[in-house]
Design a protein around this motif. Sequence first.
Motif, mmCIF file in Angstrom:
data_model
loop_
_atom_site.group_PDB
_atom_site.id
_atom_site.type_symbol
_atom_site.label_atom_id
_atom_site.label_comp_id
_atom_site.label_asym_id
_atom_site.label_seq_id
_atom_site.Cartn_x
_atom_site.Cartn_y
_atom_site.Cartn_z
ATOM 1 N N UNK A 120 8.877 3.729 -9.772
ATOM 2 C CA UNK A 120 9.987 4.529 -9.237
ATOM 3 C C UNK A 120 10.872 3.585 -8.701
ATOM 4 N N UNK A 121 12.135 3.975 -8.538
ATOM 5 C CA UNK A 121 13.275 3.378 -8.030
ATOM 6 C C UNK A 121 12.822 2.734 -6.871
ATOM 7 N N UNK A 122 13.426 1.693 -6.665
ATOM 8 C CA UNK A 122 13.144 0.911 -5.383
ATOM 9 C C UNK A 122 13.864 1.981 -4.146
ATOM 10 N N UNK A 123 14.648 2.524 -4.466
ATOM 11 C CA UNK A 123 15.501 3.072 -3.587
ATOM 12 C C UNK A 123 15.162 4.750 -3.531
ATOM 13 N N UNK A 124 14.234 5.008 -4.034
ATOM 14 C CA UNK A 124 13.666 6.483 -4.038
ATOM 15 C C UNK A 124 12.842 6.855 -3.002
ATOM 16 N N UNK A 125 13.316 7.992 -2.189
ATOM 17 C CA UNK A 125 12.809 8.416 -1.220
ATOM 18 C C UNK A 125 10.856 8.831 -1.319
ATOM 19 N N UNK A 126 10.764 9.098 -2.674
ATOM 20 C CA UNK A 126 9.517 9.691 -2.817
ATOM 21 C C UNK A 126 8.441 8.264 -2.864
ATOM 22 N N UNK A 127 9.037 7.154 -2.936
ATOM 23 C CA UNK A 127 8.125 5.871 -2.823
ATOM 24 C C UNK A 127 7.135 6.106 -1.529
ATOM 25 N N UNK A 128 7.834 6.406 -0.385
ATOM 26 C CA UNK A 128 6.878 6.612 0.819
ATOM 27 C C UNK A 128 5.969 7.881 0.625
ATOM 28 N N UNK A 129 6.264 8.721 -0.174
ATOM 29 C CA UNK A 129 5.368 9.839 -0.192
ATOM 30 C C UNK A 129 4.199 9.198 -0.997
ATOM 31 N N UNK A 130 4.351 8.403 -2.297
ATOM 32 C CA UNK A 130 3.393 7.936 -3.166
ATOM 33 C C UNK A 130 2.369 7.042 -2.081
ATOM 34 N N UNK A 131 2.958 6.200 -1.172
ATOM 35 C CA UNK A 131 2.288 5.276 -0.186
ATOM 36 C C UNK A 131 1.317 6.177 0.894
ATOM 37 N N UNK A 132 2.122 7.392 1.175
ATOM 38 C CA UNK A 132 1.123 8.285 2.120
ATOM 39 C C UNK A 132 0.283 9.068 1.387
ATOM 40 N N UNK A 133 0.434 9.679 0.373
ATOM 41 C CA UNK A 133 -0.441 10.618 -0.285
ATOM 42 C C UNK A 133 -1.664 9.934 -1.036
ATOM 43 N N UNK A 134 -1.228 8.670 -1.839
ATOM 44 C CA UNK A 134 -2.159 7.790 -2.473
ATOM 45 C C UNK A 134 -2.662 6.366 -1.973
ATOM 46 N N UNK A 135 -1.947 6.220 -0.664
ATOM 47 C CA UNK A 135 -2.166 4.724 -0.368
ATOM 48 C C UNK A 135 -1.813 3.706 -1.259
ATOM 49 N N UNK A 136 -0.593 4.014 -2.191
ATOM 50 C CA UNK A 136 -0.119 3.097 -3.217
ATOM 51 C C UNK A 136 0.746 2.069 -2.607
ATOM 52 N N UNK A 137 0.519 0.763 -2.987
ATOM 53 C CA UNK A 137 1.101 -0.557 -2.611
ATOM 54 C C UNK A 137 1.827 -0.946 -3.668
ATOM 55 N N UNK A 138 2.998 -1.471 -3.294
ATOM 56 C CA UNK A 138 3.974 -1.813 -4.140
ATOM 57 C C UNK A 138 3.536 -3.300 -4.727
#
Length: 158
Positions: A120-138
Amino acid sequence: MPVIVLPMHRDDIGAVARVHSEGFPRQKDSLKWISCNFAAFPRIMIYVARDEKDKIIGYIQWIQKSGFRQQSVMELEQIAVLKNNQKNGIGFLLIKKSVELIKGYLEGNNSSLKAILISTRTDNTAKSLYEKALGAEEIAVIKDLYSADEAILIARGV
């Protein structure tokens, strides 16, 4: 009746294409994009969010990576929710419920979910959604990939 998440059906193509068109205005040919992706099941799996009036208000698209394996890596390829329905937890619900459905599908095919890949784009607000919902790490950033810098995230143990 609350919002429910279900596998996409052929009759949903037009409604999902409208959500895609609104969610990804820089992309073109939404109907063609959704139609060909729907036809690629089970490599591509699409799930829809339906509201209490049975209207499609969002979708999520997953891709199985690197063949059908005993331990599958899935890519969260796209997620979109109609603007009027955003900020109500629908994206979170789409992610969580579709992951449950994917795990069930994989289990029925003698497979399991090893990891989830997201870009995802680094400035996409959905990035925090992926981190919260999936525990995703950059894990990496690719400079100027599409329209900006692209973050690569991984979620394991989901």
